[in-house]
Design a protein around this motif. Structure first.
Motif, PDB file in Angstrom:
ATOM      1  N   ARG A  50       0.830  -1.212   0.000  1.00  0.00           N
ATOM      2  CA  ARG A  50       0.000   0.000   0.000  1.00  0.00           C
ATOM      3  C   ARG A  50       0.863   1.260   0.000  1.00  0.00           C
ATOM      4  N   LYS A  51       1.958   1.226   0.774  1.00  0.00           N
ATOM      5  CA  LYS A  51       2.863   2.378   0.826  1.00  0.00           C
ATOM      6  C   LYS A  51       3.480   2.627  -0.548  1.00  0.00           C
ATOM      7  N   ARG A  52       3.976   1.565  -1.191  1.00  0.00           N
ATOM      8  CA  ARG A  52       4.583   1.731  -2.518  1.00  0.00           C
ATOM      9  C   ARG A  52       3.569   2.205  -3.541  1.00  0.00           C
ATOM     10  N   GLN A  53       2.347   1.652  -3.452  1.00  0.00           N
ATOM     11  CA  GLN A  53       1.296   2.057  -4.385  1.00  0.00           C
ATOM     12  C   GLN A  53       0.985   3.544  -4.215  1.00  0.00           C
ATOM     13  N   ALA A  54       0.856   3.987  -2.960  1.00  0.00           N
ATOM     14  CA  ALA A  54       0.570   5.403  -2.701  1.00  0.00           C
ATOM     15  C   ALA A  54       1.693   6.289  -3.226  1.00  0.00           C
ATOM     16  N   GLU A  55       2.939   5.847  -3.056  1.00  0.00           N
ATOM     17  CA  GLU A  55       4.070   6.622  -3.572  1.00  0.00           C
ATOM     18  C   GLU A  55       4.015   6.708  -5.095  1.00  0.00           C
ATOM     19  N   GLY A  56       3.679   5.594  -5.746  1.00  0.00           N
ATOM     20  CA  GLY A  56       3.576   5.582  -7.202  1.00  0.00           C
ATOM     21  C   GLY A  56       2.471   6.485  -7.706  1.00  0.00           C
ATOM     22  N   ILE A  57       1.346   6.463  -7.037  1.00  0.00           N
ATOM     23  CA  ILE A  57       0.218   7.329  -7.428  1.00  0.00           C
ATOM     24  C   ILE A  57       0.606   8.793  -7.241  1.00  0.00           C
ATOM     25  N   GLU A  58       1.290   9.080  -6.140  1.00  0.00           N
ATOM     26  CA  GLU A  58       1.715  10.455  -5.888  1.00  0.00           C
ATOM     27  C   GLU A  58       2.668  10.948  -6.979  1.00  0.00           C
ATOM     28  N   ARG A  59       3.627  10.101  -7.382  1.00  0.00           N
ATOM     29  CA  ARG A  59       4.550  10.470  -8.458  1.00  0.00           C
ATOM     30  C   ARG A  59       3.797  10.685  -9.769  1.00  0.00           C
ATOM     31  N   ALA A  60       2.826   9.807 -10.053  1.00  0.00           N
ATOM     32  CA  ALA A  60       2.052   9.928 -11.289  1.00  0.00           C
ATOM     33  C   ALA A  60       1.208  11.203 -11.281  1.00  0.00           C
ATOM     34  N   LYS A  61       0.638  11.551 -10.136  1.00  0.00           N
ATOM     35  CA  LYS A  61      -0.151  12.781 -10.045  1.00  0.00           C
ATOM     36  C   LYS A  61       0.717  14.006 -10.303  1.00  0.00           C
ATOM     37  N   LYS A  62       1.923  13.991  -9.717  1.00  0.00           N
ATOM     38  CA  LYS A  62       2.827  15.127  -9.924  1.00  0.00           C
ATOM     39  C   LYS A  62       3.234  15.239 -11.389  1.00  0.00           C
ATOM     40  N   ALA A  63       3.328  14.084 -12.061  1.00  0.00           N
ATOM     41  CA  ALA A  63       3.694  14.083 -13.478  1.00  0.00           C
ATOM     42  C   ALA A  63       2.478  14.337 -14.366  1.00  0.00           C
ATOM     43  N   GLY A  64       1.277  14.439 -13.760  1.00  0.00           N
ATOM     44  CA  GLY A  64       0.059  14.705 -14.518  1.00  0.00           C
ATOM     45  C   GLY A  64      -0.473  13.492 -15.263  1.00  0.00           C
ATOM     46  N   LYS A  65      -0.089  12.291 -14.845  1.00  0.00           N
ATOM     47  CA  LYS A  65      -0.509  11.082 -15.559  1.00  0.00           C
ATOM     48  C   LYS A  65      -1.638  10.330 -14.845  1.00  0.00           C
ATOM     49  N   PHE A  66      -1.935  10.702 -13.624  1.00  0.00           N
ATOM     50  CA  PHE A  66      -2.956   9.977 -12.863  1.00  0.00           C
ATOM     51  C   PHE A  66      -4.104  10.911 -12.567  1.00  0.00           C
ATOM     52  N   GLN A  67      -5.297  10.523 -13.048  1.00  0.00           N
ATOM     53  CA  GLN A  67      -6.458  11.362 -12.802  1.00  0.00           C
ATOM     54  C   GLN A  67      -7.653  10.558 -12.317  1.00  0.00           C
ATOM     55  N   GLY A  68      -7.607   9.252 -12.436  1.00  0.00           N
ATOM     56  CA  GLY A  68      -8.748   8.444 -12.046  1.00  0.00           C
ATOM     57  C   GLY A  68      -9.850   8.539 -13.084  1.00  0.00           C
ATOM     58  N   HIS A  69     -10.884   7.759 -12.940  1.00  0.00           N
ATOM     59  CA  HIS A  69     -11.944   7.773 -13.954  1.00  0.00           C
ATOM     60  C   HIS A  69     -13.148   8.607 -13.543  1.00  0.00           C
ATOM     61  N   GLY A  70     -13.197   9.066 -12.306  1.00  0.00           N
ATOM     62  CA  GLY A  70     -14.310   9.900 -11.866  1.00  0.00           C
ATOM     63  C   GLY A  70     -15.571   9.077 -11.638  1.00  0.00           C
ATOM     64  N   ALA A  71     -16.533   9.703 -11.049  1.00  0.00           N
ATOM     65  CA  ALA A  71     -17.796   9.031 -10.760  1.00  0.00           C
ATOM     66  C   ALA A  71     -18.637   8.901 -12.027  1.00  0.00           C
ATOM     67  N   ALA A  72     -19.397   7.817 -12.102  1.00  0.00           N
ATOM     68  CA  ALA A  72     -20.275   7.601 -13.249  1.00  0.00           C
ATOM     69  C   ALA A  72     -21.424   8.613 -13.210  1.00  0.00           C
ATOM     70  N   LYS A  73     -21.820   9.076 -14.375  1.00  0.00           N
ATOM     71  CA  LYS A  73     -22.937  10.016 -14.485  1.00  0.00           C
ATOM     72  C   LYS A  73     -23.962   9.439 -15.452  1.00  0.00           C
ATOM     73  N   ILE A  74     -25.188   9.830 -15.281  1.00  0.00           N
ATOM     74  CA  ILE A  74     -26.263   9.341 -16.144  1.00  0.00           C
ATOM     75  C   ILE A  74     -25.954   9.638 -17.606  1.00  0.00           C
ATOM     76  N   ASP A  75     -25.372  10.806 -17.858  1.00  0.00           N
ATOM     77  CA  ASP A  75     -25.060  11.208 -19.236  1.00  0.00           C
ATOM     78  C   ASP A  75     -24.036  10.299 -19.905  1.00  0.00           C
ATOM     79  N   ASP A  76     -23.307   9.515 -19.104  1.00  0.00           N
ATOM     80  CA  ASP A  76     -22.302   8.615 -19.667  1.00  0.00           C
ATOM     81  C   ASP A  76     -22.932   7.425 -20.389  1.00  0.00           C
ATOM     82  N   PHE A  77     -24.223   7.207 -20.175  1.00  0.00           N
ATOM     83  CA  PHE A  77     -24.896   6.029 -20.730  1.00  0.00           C
ATOM     84  C   PHE A  77     -26.073   6.471 -21.597  1.00  0.00           C
ATOM     85  N   GLU A  78     -25.958   6.270 -22.884  1.00  0.00           N
ATOM     86  CA  GLU A  78     -27.009   6.745 -23.791  1.00  0.00           C
ATOM     87  C   GLU A  78     -28.313   5.961 -23.640  1.00  0.00           C
ATOM     88  N   ASP A  79     -28.251   4.695 -23.191  1.00  0.00           N
ATOM     89  CA  ASP A  79     -29.464   3.878 -23.054  1.00  0.00           C
ATOM     90  C   ASP A  79     -30.058   3.937 -21.651  1.00  0.00           C
TER      91      ASP A  79
END
Length: 131
Positions: A50-79
């Protein structure tokens, strides 16, 4: 101190069964100690991961590569509206809708809750004449 009455069973218990029980209790204590060692090792290993994963995510965020997928919204699904109407008519189950939209049941529940809130807001605005 507990006193035991001298009986045939009592003598048999103290002479034969008690030593066997003491040995078994010792074996159980050893097994519990061994399991405890494994659990401590496993917990330490998981904490390190968990510590290594958190460090990796932190490095990726600083590099602008980690943003996550965000919460699902109704508009994301046309049907979504189509399946929402089917759910209202009880023509389809929530599990089937989740499978069709390729989302989990809890995510579908969040979207349905979001949809109901939107309906309440719309009906409130309509009754207030803010349409």
């Amino acid at each position: 101190m507990i006193q035991f009455h001298e009986t045939a069973y009592g003598k048999k218990f103290f002479d034969y069964q008690l030593p066997t029980l003491i040995k078994e209790i010792g074996r159980l204590a050893d097994a519990v100690e061994e399991l405890s060692k494994h659990a401590k090792y496993d917990n330490a290993r998981k904490a390190e991961i968990r510590k290594r994963q958190a460090e990796g995510i932190e490095r990726a965020k600083k590099a602008g590569k980690f943003q996550g997928h965000g919460a699902a919204k109704i508009d994301d699904f046309e049907d979504f509206e189509y399946y929402y109407r089917l759910l209202e008519k009880h023509d389809i189950t929530k599990l089937e809708v989740a499978e069709k939209l390729n989302i989990s049941r809890p995510t579908l529940d969040k979207l349905l809750k979001q949809r109901k809130v939107e309906e309440v807001i719309a009906s409130t605005e309509k009754s207030d004449g803010r349409e």
